[in-house]
Scaffold this motif. Structure first.
Motif, PDB file in Angstrom:
ATOM      1  N   ASP A   1      34.388  36.970  25.626  1.00  0.00           N
ATOM      2  CA  ASP A   1      35.032  37.263  26.912  1.00  0.00           C
ATOM      3  C   ASP A   1      36.294  38.077  26.679  1.00  0.00           C
ATOM      4  OD1 ASP A   1      33.963  35.023  29.229  1.00  0.00           O
ATOM      5  OD2 ASP A   1      33.506  34.614  27.137  1.00  0.00           O
ATOM      6  N   LYS A   2      36.444  39.135  27.439  1.00  0.00           N
ATOM      7  CA  LYS A   2      37.651  39.967  27.384  1.00  0.00           C
ATOM      8  C   LYS A   2      38.248  40.043  28.783  1.00  0.00           C
ATOM      9  CE  LYS A   2      36.191  42.892  23.482  1.00  0.00           C
ATOM     10  NZ  LYS A   2      34.975  42.126  23.172  1.00  0.00           N
ATOM     11  N   TYR A   3      39.509  39.606  28.882  1.00  0.00           N
ATOM     12  CA  TYR A   3      40.237  39.627  30.149  1.00  0.00           C
ATOM     13  C   TYR A   3      41.370  40.648  30.053  1.00  0.00           C
ATOM     14  CZ  TYR A   3      38.289  34.823  30.609  1.00  0.00           C
ATOM     15  OH  TYR A   3      37.480  33.707  30.651  1.00  0.00           O
ATOM     16  N   LYS A   4      41.524  41.438  31.086  1.00  0.00           N
ATOM     17  CA  LYS A   4      42.673  42.342  31.194  1.00  0.00           C
ATOM     18  C   LYS A   4      43.172  42.276  32.634  1.00  0.00           C
ATOM     19  CE  LYS A   4      40.981  45.583  27.656  1.00  0.00           C
ATOM     20  NZ  LYS A   4      41.912  45.150  26.604  1.00  0.00           N
ATOM     21  N   THR A   5      44.460  41.972  32.781  1.00  0.00           N
ATOM     22  CA  THR A   5      45.045  41.846  34.116  1.00  0.00           C
ATOM     23  C   THR A   5      46.379  42.578  34.151  1.00  0.00           C
ATOM     24  OG1 THR A   5      44.026  39.667  34.409  1.00  0.00           O
ATOM     25  CG2 THR A   5      45.821  40.253  35.904  1.00  0.00           C
ATOM     26  N   MET A   6      46.537  43.431  35.153  1.00  0.00           N
ATOM     27  CA  MET A   6      47.796  44.145  35.372  1.00  0.00           C
ATOM     28  C   MET A   6      48.292  43.820  36.776  1.00  0.00           C
ATOM     29  SD  MET A   6      48.565  48.258  35.253  1.00  0.00           S
ATOM     30  CE  MET A   6      47.374  48.559  36.574  1.00  0.00           C
ATOM     31  N   THR A   7      49.571  43.474  36.883  1.00  0.00           N
ATOM     32  CA  THR A   7      50.144  43.151  38.187  1.00  0.00           C
ATOM     33  C   THR A   7      51.476  43.870  38.376  1.00  0.00           C
ATOM     34  OG1 THR A   7      51.371  41.211  37.373  1.00  0.00           O
ATOM     35  CG2 THR A   7      49.118  40.850  38.145  1.00  0.00           C
ATOM     36  N   HIS A   8      51.771  44.171  39.630  1.00  0.00           N
ATOM     37  CA  HIS A   8      53.050  44.743  40.017  1.00  0.00           C
ATOM     38  C   HIS A   8      53.494  44.072  41.316  1.00  0.00           C
ATOM     39  CE1 HIS A   8      52.635  48.051  37.129  1.00  0.00           C
ATOM     40  NE2 HIS A   8      51.372  48.148  37.535  1.00  0.00           N
ATOM     41  N   GLU A   9      54.754  43.681  41.361  1.00  0.00           N
ATOM     42  CA  GLU A   9      55.310  43.119  42.587  1.00  0.00           C
ATOM     43  C   GLU A   9      56.712  43.672  42.795  1.00  0.00           C
ATOM     44  OE1 GLU A   9      54.597  38.956  43.785  1.00  0.00           O
ATOM     45  OE2 GLU A   9      56.788  38.735  43.799  1.00  0.00           O
ATOM     46  N   LEU A  10      56.969  44.112  44.020  1.00  0.00           N
ATOM     47  CA  LEU A  10      58.277  44.626  44.405  1.00  0.00           C
ATOM     48  C   LEU A  10      58.709  43.871  45.649  1.00  0.00           C
ATOM     49  CD1 LEU A  10      60.502  46.806  43.900  1.00  0.00           C
ATOM     50  CD2 LEU A  10      59.271  48.236  45.544  1.00  0.00           C
ATOM     51  N   ARG A  11      59.871  43.233  45.583  1.00  0.00           N
ATOM     52  CA  ARG A  11      60.317  42.476  46.751  1.00  0.00           C
ATOM     53  C   ARG A  11      61.803  42.685  46.986  1.00  0.00           C
ATOM     54  NH1 ARG A  11      59.245  38.458  42.726  1.00  0.00           N
ATOM     55  NH2 ARG A  11      61.120  37.266  42.173  1.00  0.00           N
TER      56      ARG A  11
END
Length: 764
Positions: A382-392
């Motif tokens: 299993d290969k997981y890749k997660t990218m997140t961006h949050e601006l508040r």
């Protein structure tokens, strides 16, 4: 006459009240507290609402495990800290192989890679690290706190926070001064092998405006389950095999090695940037379940290799600063995780009617006289890749009208190759004999080779207004769009069209409303309405009853809670009563009569209601008590029929949801005293998990026994070093952490037997 349901609710409600009264009576026997005393419980600071706040001012069900509590309780992994959280439960089969649930939201189908997303979000600092099938098992060292926010958190945290959110907050770098230390531990397990850990950290100021914090660790947990000599005879073909090549005592071992670094820089008077990176590798051998009913206590019979490796790198960047009177925050992260494991799947060869077609064929004919060894090895990559961006952006928390607003984007990909091997399979029976499939191992008879992608875009915000000095109202909303793609191949030699290429998407909104009233500065009461969602997705196949696409399911939560501090700051009692309605439940289920694949459908409704509470008491003489409890009743509210065109009810209304104990307790007492001029302590903890079922379906499920665990420790703490002696699982209890629901291989995941050890730390 009270019903059993009312009695359970009364017992759970009385737990915290009785503990408060008992502790107060105990203190009274020692003498009336000195009202002028400065001895108080420490203020707990949290960031669960994306503001820095005092825990007692937060109008939400939020339990916090501080860094000192985590250390004193010997918490090192996921299972350790979940045991201390009343609203959280889990199902798992060993290190790094667990699914987490909050407030009773479980359908029993969680963990299927091609099925539903998790209903609980997991965060490492300000970055989500939620992955399907296996909770990220972060090594718990140099941790500031764990925050468990129960109930839907759809407005601030979005998809995945349908039932709640777990947040692991690491210690931040500080330019205030140099600090470093190390911790050593060694222990021995009854009828098992030795365990040890080596951990260390350093906080390095880099001038007045920057600091670097470095953390590293290596640990090994010795085994306690034996793979014993055994033979197995397969009915079809009368083939007998043995496991002599795999026999080993104490074969379930785990090694965890990792490091973490954080760099904080004050860019100027208004702006600060913090970069963090963590790498961890967890290696396991053996299994953490045994077969006491058929083989023996802490014994199992395995006929192939069981091993695994779970490694990940998680990087995050946060930038905070002021734009006029407003605070602007950016948080971005990237998670790269790879999980590889091998599992002995041989028991399935006896259970499955399909296997003879791969091991008993001669010249195109099914012939029992030609059968070869049908044992199966299952491999997963299993290969997981997660990218997140949050601006508040938000204004100052001291304002009468307060707001927070933000944008969120997440792009997650999960590639997985699952291969079922029969080493003796003829070439013309393997997956590669299918003209639509090629390039897989020569002995593969079934494969799943897919890529799953999820995207979420959201606009969110909350507004709070102080109507008076005591009454505050809050409203929140989240507007979201989700996309889901599933591509790849799944099949065997006999699969006619194994290729999958599906896309789906949804848009929607969830809302929150809250009223809180401060009767006094130390007593707060609140009521909340909140919603949480879990995004839909795509099935690997469709049938006349189950569509190719399933949609999101929704939880609607009604909650009333309280936060109180009393006895001159020496006592805290918090809690909440809730009712949650779960609509369009996503249930992932393998039904051979419907499809050879596990498929997900939106079926039925359920309700979870209960009470959760926690308290702390600081008594005279250096004695402190911490406790937490939950009572949860989670059940279907309408009949569930697995085959939608059928008439048989698989789970009628009123069926308890799986993996959820009705009653869960955690109680810790710590006594600190002087011993020959040294600070000394004695500590005991008690944990209770009630009975629960391992499956939703009445015909297949089994009840898992309740269990209690007692841990003891004692030691001394000096200015720069300390040492302790500990005993975990004092009564040598065999907890049923999980009972395998598969009829072909029933084993019970259990806990570590009684372990005695010593630990030592030094600080500089």
């Amino acid at each position: 006459m009270w019903t059993s349901r009312q009695q359970l609710l009364a017992q759970a409600s009385a737990f915290a009240l009785a503990s408060v009264v008992a502790a107060g009576q105990s203190a009274a026997q020692e003498g009336t507290p000195d009202k002028s005393s400065t001895m108080k419980l420490q203020t707990v600071t949290v960031t669960a609402q994306k503001r820095t706040e005092n825990l007692q001012d937060v109008p939400a069900s939020l339990q916090v495990l501080g860094g000192s509590e985590l250390a004193s309780q010997g918490v090192t992994n996921f299972e350790d800290y979940v045991a201390l959280l009343p609203s959280v439960s889990f199902a798992g089969q060993g290190p790094g192989n667990s699914q987490v649930f909050m407030r009773g939201i479980s359908s029993g189908g969680d963990g299927n890679k091609s099925g539903s997303s998790p209903s609980v979000a997991v965060y490492l600092d300000d970055q989500p690290v939620t992955t399907i099938g296996r909770v990220l098992d972060v090594h718990m060292y140099d941790i500031a706190r764990v925050e468990a926010v129960a109930g839907p958190q759809g407005t601030l945290y979005g998809a995945g926070s349908q039932a709640g959110t777990l947040r692991i907050i690491t210690n931040a770098p500080s330019s205030a001064g140099f600090e470093a230390g190390y911790d050593l531990s060694v222990g021995t397990t009854k009828e098992g092998s030795e365990s040890y850990s080596v951990e260390g950290f350093a906080n390095l100021p880099l001038g007045e405006k920057a600091a670097l914090r470095i953390v590293g660790w290596h640990s090994k947990d010795g085994g306690y389950i034996d793979n014993v000599p055994a033979t197995q005879t397969f009915t079809y073909g009368n083939i007998t095999v043995d496991n002599a090549a795999y026999v080993e005592d104490d074969f379930n071992t785990e090694e965890n090695t990792g490091a973490r670094a954080a760099l904080k820089i004050d860019l100027n008077e208004n702006w600060t940037a913090t970069a963090k990176v963590m790498h961890q590798r967890q290696k396991t051998n053996g299994v953490w379940d045994h077969d006491p009913e058929d083989i023996g206590d802490l014994e199992v019979a395995r006929f192939f290799d069981d091993s695994g490796q779970d490694k990940f790198t998680q990087a995050g960047l946060s930038v905070e600063g002021n734009v006029g009177a407003l605070q602007l925050t950016y948080a971005g992260s990237y998670l790269d995780r790879e999980v590889e494991y091998n599992v002995d799947y041989s028991a399935y060869a006896e259970y499955s009617a399909y296997i003879p077609y791969y091991s008993c064929y001669s010249s195109g004919t099914l012939d029992e006289l030609t059968c070869t060894d049908p044992r199966i090895q299952y491999d997963s990559d299993d290969k997981y890749k997660t990218m997140t961006h949050e601006l508040r952006i938000q204004n100052d928390e001291s304002e009468r009208l307060r707001f927070i607003a933000g944008l969120f984007y997440q792009d997650a990909e999960h590639d997985y190759l699952n291969v079922w091997h029969i080493p003796t399979i003829p070439a013309d029976r393997s997956v590669n004999a299918n003209p639509l499939l090629s390039g897989y191992p020569d002995d593969a008879y079934f494969i799943t080779d897919q890529a799953r992608k999820e995207k979420e875009k959201a606009l969110f915000g909350e507004v709070a207004f102080d109507f008076t000095e005591k009454l505050t109202g809050t409203i929140g909303a989240r507007f979201f769009e989700t996309e889901s793609d599933l591509k790849g191949a799944v099949g065997t030699l006999f699969s006619g069209s194994p290729l999958v290429d599906l896309s789906s998407g949804e848009s929607g909104d969830v809302f929150k409303g809250n009223l809180s009233y401060n009767f006094t500065p130390d007593a707060l009461l609140y009521v909340t309405y909140s919603e949480g969602f879990r995004p839909g997705g795509n099935n690997r196949a469709s049938t006349s009853n189950i569509p190719a696409v399933y949609k999101s399911d929704l939880i609607t939560n009604y909650e009333a809670g309280w936060r109180t501090t009393f006895w001159d700051g020496r006592a805290r009692w918090n809690g909440a009563i809730f009712n949650m309605d779960w609509d369009d439940i996503q249930i992932t289920r393998f039904d051979p009569a419907e499809s050879p694949l596990g498929l997900t459908a939106n079926v039925g409704t359920a309700r979870s209601r209960g009470i959760e509470t926690d308290f702390s008491l600081l008594l005279a003489g250096g004695f402190q008590i911490n406790g937490a409890a939950s009572w949860i009743e989670a059940e279907l509210t309408e009949d569930y029929i697995r085959n939608l065109s059928g008439q048989n009810v698989d789970a009628p209304a009123g069926t308890e949801l799986p993996d959820i104990p009705k009653l869960k307790l955690a109680l810790t007492g710590r006594y600190e005293f002087d011993f020959m001029g040294n600070d000394a302590f004695a500590q005991g903890s008690y944990r209770y998990v009630g009975k629960r079922y391992n499956d939703l379906f009445v015909a297949a499920r089994q009840e898992q026994d309740a269990y209690s665990i007692v841990n003891l420790s004692t030691g001394i703490d000096r200015d720069a070093w300390g040492a302790s002696l500990y005993v975990t699982n004092v009564a040598d209890e065999r907890a049923e952490l999980n009972r395998n629901a598969a009829t072909y291989d029933e084993r019970i995941t259990t806990n570590r037997p009684r372990t005695i050890g010593v630990s030592f730390y030094q600080r500089f």
